[in-house]
Design an enzyme around this catalytic site. Structure first.
Site, short mmCIF file in Angstrom:
data_model
loop_
_atom_site.label_atom_id
_atom_site.label_comp_id
_atom_site.label_asym_id
_atom_site.label_seq_id
_atom_site.Cartn_x
_atom_site.Cartn_y
_atom_site.Cartn_z
N HIS A 120 0.84 -1.18 0.05
CA HIS A 120 -0.09 -0.09 -0.05
C HIS A 120 0.99 1.12 0.10
CE1 HIS A 120 -3.03 -2.66 2.36
NE2 HIS A 120 -3.58 -2.53 1.33
N LYS A 128 -1.09 -6.51 -8.02
CA LYS A 128 -1.30 -7.88 -7.50
C LYS A 128 -2.57 -8.36 -7.75
CE LYS A 128 -1.59 -9.00 -3.20
NZ LYS A 128 -2.95 -9.77 -3.11
N SER A 171 -2.41 -8.24 2.85
CA SER A 171 -2.88 -8.12 4.38
C SER A 171 -3.18 -9.50 4.74
CB SER A 171 -4.39 -7.42 4.32
OG SER A 171 -4.01 -6.11 3.64
#
Ligand code: PAF
Length: 292
Positions: A47, A162, A199
């Site tokens: 991020h 991604k 994450s």
């Protein structure tokens, strides 16, 4: 834990749609460009590279807005919505250090008021791969991103490579629904051993974390298997399936070879063909992709 004053997050946080739209309109009137990074929070190095990209493309005069919203409509009923990691305090700290101007953190009640029933559905690019494995996923993604675009009114928006199919969907949706927004796709950020930042990596035990490198190893093996001539996709898929499933506790969801522009499956694989794969490591589902 002792808090040091300069560690306290200082980024401006906006929690309502009306306040965010008011600010966005003000910037529009002042001709201030806005670069937007939509996220589901629990920010990591991947991020942060999107945020850096957002700043780079908008320049020092522009504003960078990051949204943190775990969008319930993009999760299937048996998926990890209830367990999805949250860490707003840490997200605010990272955004403040990264020079983000506004963090937008809307509530479910505002994003999806009772009886919500208007959806954005793309019917071609999203059929295969993630769309086949997660049938309502892209409807949720397209709808929430369209809503966020209407709220934040950005000049540009940055998405990670991604989620390759998601990035293709957003580019197509932006074009076809005439959002006046430049979409930028930023490269995948990997850990030293090749695992892409996600994450969901937080769900992995130590043993699973080391097995998770199988995604990157499969991509490397696909590259190594390519010679001067195109090879049948079915043969390469079987080779990679064997590699993935040799890892204990790892199950292949799919491997696909496709044209990176159209996402049409490729029957034969050559340099420039794109590979995407999804695997379950225990109950954690991870994805990756690369140009071969
Ligand atoms: O990529 C993500 O984190 C999400 O799919 C997005 C784009 C923020 C929409 O919820």
């Amino acid at each position: 834990m002792r808090l040091i004053l300069h560690d306290l997050p200082t980024v401006r946080t906006v929690e309502t749609i009306s306040a965010m739209q008011r600010l966005a309109r003000q910037w529009q009137m002042q001709r201030v460009p806005v670069s937007f990074v939509p996220t589901m929070g629990c920010l990591h190095s991947g991020h942060l590279s999107l945020i850096q990209c957002a700043r780079r493309i908008i320049g020092p005069r522009g504003k960078v807005v990051v949204s943190v919203y775990v969008n319930p409509t993009q999760f299937g009923p048996a998926e990890d919505y209830a367990n999805y990691p949250h860490n707003l305090f840490q997200d605010r700290k990272l955004c403040s250090r990264a020079g983000v101007d506004v963090l937008f953190v809307p509530s479910d009640a505002e994003m999806y008021p009772a009886a919500f029933s208007t959806w954005v559905v793309e019917e071609s690019l999203t059929r295969g791969m993630e769309g086949a494995s997660r049938p309502t996923h892209f409807r949720g993604v397209a709808t929430v991103v369209a809503k966020l675009f209407n709220i934040v009114l950005p000049t540009a928006a940055v998405f990670g490579a991604k989620d390759f199919q998601q990035a293709a969907l957003i580019q197509k949706m932006t074009r076809e629904l005439n959002f006046p927004i430049k979409i930028v796709v930023s490269p995948i950020v990997r850990e030293r051993d090749g695992l892409a930042f996600s994450s969901r990596n937080r769900y992995l035990t130590k043993a699973q974390r080391s097995r998770a490198t199988v995604l990157w190893r499969a991509i490397q093996q696909a590259r190594a298997s390519l010679g001067a001539r195109p090879i049948p996709a079915a043969r390469l898929k079987e080779e990679l399936r064997a590699l993935v499933e040799a890892e204990s506790g790892v199950r292949l969801d799919y491997i696909e070879f496709f044209d990176p522009q159209t996402l049409a499956p490729a029957a034969r694989v050559s340099r420039g063909t794109h590979i995407a794969l999804a695997v379950f490591i225990g109950r954690t589902r991870l994805i990756d992709n690369a140009a071969l």
